[in-house]
Design an enzyme around this catalytic site. Sequence first.
Site, short mmCIF file in Angstrom:
data_model
loop_
_atom_site.label_atom_id
_atom_site.label_comp_id
_atom_site.label_asym_id
_atom_site.label_seq_id
_atom_site.Cartn_x
_atom_site.Cartn_y
_atom_site.Cartn_z
N HIS A 82 0.84 -1.20 0.00
CA HIS A 82 0.00 0.00 0.00
C HIS A 82 0.87 1.25 0.00
O HIS A 82 1.29 1.74 1.05
CB HIS A 82 -0.90 -0.05 1.25
CG HIS A 82 -1.96 1.01 1.31
ND1 HIS A 82 -2.98 0.95 2.24
CD2 HIS A 82 -2.18 2.13 0.59
CE1 HIS A 82 -3.77 1.99 2.08
NE2 HIS A 82 -3.30 2.74 1.10
N HIS A 93 1.23 5.17 -2.18
CA HIS A 93 0.68 6.08 -3.19
C HIS A 93 1.77 7.07 -3.61
O HIS A 93 2.63 7.43 -2.81
CB HIS A 93 -0.50 6.89 -2.63
CG HIS A 93 -1.61 6.05 -2.09
ND1 HIS A 93 -2.41 5.28 -2.90
CD2 HIS A 93 -2.08 5.88 -0.84
CE1 HIS A 93 -3.32 4.67 -2.15
NE2 HIS A 93 -3.14 5.00 -0.89
N ARG A 140 -2.03 8.86 -5.93
CA ARG A 140 -2.43 9.42 -4.63
C ARG A 140 -3.93 9.24 -4.44
O ARG A 140 -4.72 9.64 -5.30
CB ARG A 140 -2.07 10.91 -4.59
CG ARG A 140 -2.17 11.54 -3.22
CD ARG A 140 -1.58 12.96 -3.24
NE ARG A 140 -2.49 13.89 -3.88
CZ ARG A 140 -3.47 14.57 -3.26
NH1 ARG A 140 -3.63 14.42 -1.95
NH2 ARG A 140 -4.24 15.40 -3.91
N ALA A 141 -4.31 8.63 -3.31
CA ALA A 141 -5.71 8.22 -3.15
C ALA A 141 -6.63 9.42 -2.96
O ALA A 141 -7.70 9.50 -3.58
CB ALA A 141 -5.84 7.26 -1.97
N HIS A 188 -10.71 1.52 -1.48
CA HIS A 188 -10.06 2.76 -1.04
C HIS A 188 -10.87 3.98 -1.46
O HIS A 188 -10.99 4.26 -2.64
CB HIS A 188 -8.65 2.84 -1.64
CG HIS A 188 -7.69 3.63 -0.82
ND1 HIS A 188 -7.97 4.91 -0.36
CD2 HIS A 188 -6.45 3.33 -0.34
CE1 HIS A 188 -6.94 5.34 0.35
NE2 HIS A 188 -6.01 4.41 0.38
N HIS A 199 -5.85 0.09 5.95
CA HIS A 199 -5.84 0.76 7.25
C HIS A 199 -6.25 -0.22 8.36
O HIS A 199 -7.04 0.10 9.23
CB HIS A 199 -6.76 1.99 7.23
CG HIS A 199 -6.65 2.77 5.94
ND1 HIS A 199 -7.65 2.87 5.02
CD2 HIS A 199 -5.59 3.43 5.39
CE1 HIS A 199 -7.25 3.57 3.97
NE2 HIS A 199 -6.00 3.92 4.17
N GLU A 225 1.66 2.56 3.78
CA GLU A 225 1.11 3.79 3.19
C GLU A 225 2.05 4.95 3.50
O GLU A 225 1.61 6.06 3.83
CB GLU A 225 -0.31 4.06 3.70
CG GLU A 225 -1.15 4.91 2.76
CD GLU A 225 -2.61 5.07 3.20
OE1 GLU A 225 -2.91 4.83 4.37
OE2 GLU A 225 -3.43 5.42 2.34
ZN LIG Z 1 -4.03 4.55 0.79
#
Ligand SMILES: [Zn+2]
Length: 342
Positions: free
Chosen positions: A6, A8, A69-70, A176, A221, A282
């Site tokens: 995970h 980004h 990028r989420a 996500h 998460h 992350e």
């Molecule tokens: Zn993320």
Amino acid sequence: MIIDCHGHYTTAPKQHEQWRQAQIEAHGKGAPAPPRPPISDDEIRDSIVNGQLKVQRERGTDLTIFSPRAAGMGHHLGNATTSEAWATACNDLIHRVCGLFPENFVGVCMLPQSPGVSPKNSTAELERCVRDHGFIGCNLNPDPSGGYWTDPPLSDPYWFPIFEKMVELDVPAMIHVSFACNPAFHTTGSHYLNGDTTAFMQLLTSDVFTRFPKLKLIIPHGGGAVPYHWGRFRGLAQAMKLPLLKDHLLKNIYFDTCVYHLPGQELLAKVIPVDNILFASEMIGAVPGIDPETGYNFDDTKRYIDQLPLSAADKTKIFEGNARRVFSRLANRDSKKTMEKA
Ligand SMILES: [Zn+2]
């Protein structure tokens, strides 16, 4: 090998997101989007060498499964056409990172979702990224409205076209959400964790995995509130006369380790079977600071896992083995690399 499932591209050259802003402004005025700005290989190299790669080396991880990028996905902005152009631009940039640093990054795509637009619309971009770019998964936003949950739940046939395509291509999705435009929610503090928890409950009350037994979904998460409330979810499933969660969901759902303190990791590892946990940080993301209680970065999650009372074999599963099982296309990448070396 340590695979971080995970990551980004939070450090992309500035003109990339500046273009996005210009694109959305132009859309608001009914004007065409400006041409995409040039981004040089050197700019990409700088952003990675001084960003994600530096952190990988400091923390002793090897490969990051890397996506746009989420919070920047912003599926609620614009319409299906702007989402498509933005997803293409973001995914092509990830492909360039992976081309420049093939040992350290492998791509996962964002999808060109929009509220009220069938996820069928995202299947072509997923296929392009997997077949043309060698990507090994996607990020799927269960709430493209950005915090208003206007689309049907993941249990609804609405989502089946993208599930079908994922199964066909043998790629997992990380569930996500993106930026919250609902002021009631903080993007990374509440919307992300709500999204994780909500998606889990949607799947619990569905027959999605009976219909798609090969579908693989990762709830990031640490699963939001799920592991902490495992008893509640087990009890609800029992009251609804559903199968045991281990049979109902855990052949298809995985959790990552983006949990930013040791007690949370201990709970995750105690509650969720080791086979369903994938290492992730992350890093350079939502919580980049240093924890004054430990002196280390909150998102240096490898340190927590190193401290868990698990066998070496179990830790290897979390760090590598499970990611290889879930992201089965990693094997294609490795065999291609072996052939190139031979
Ligand atoms: Zn993320």
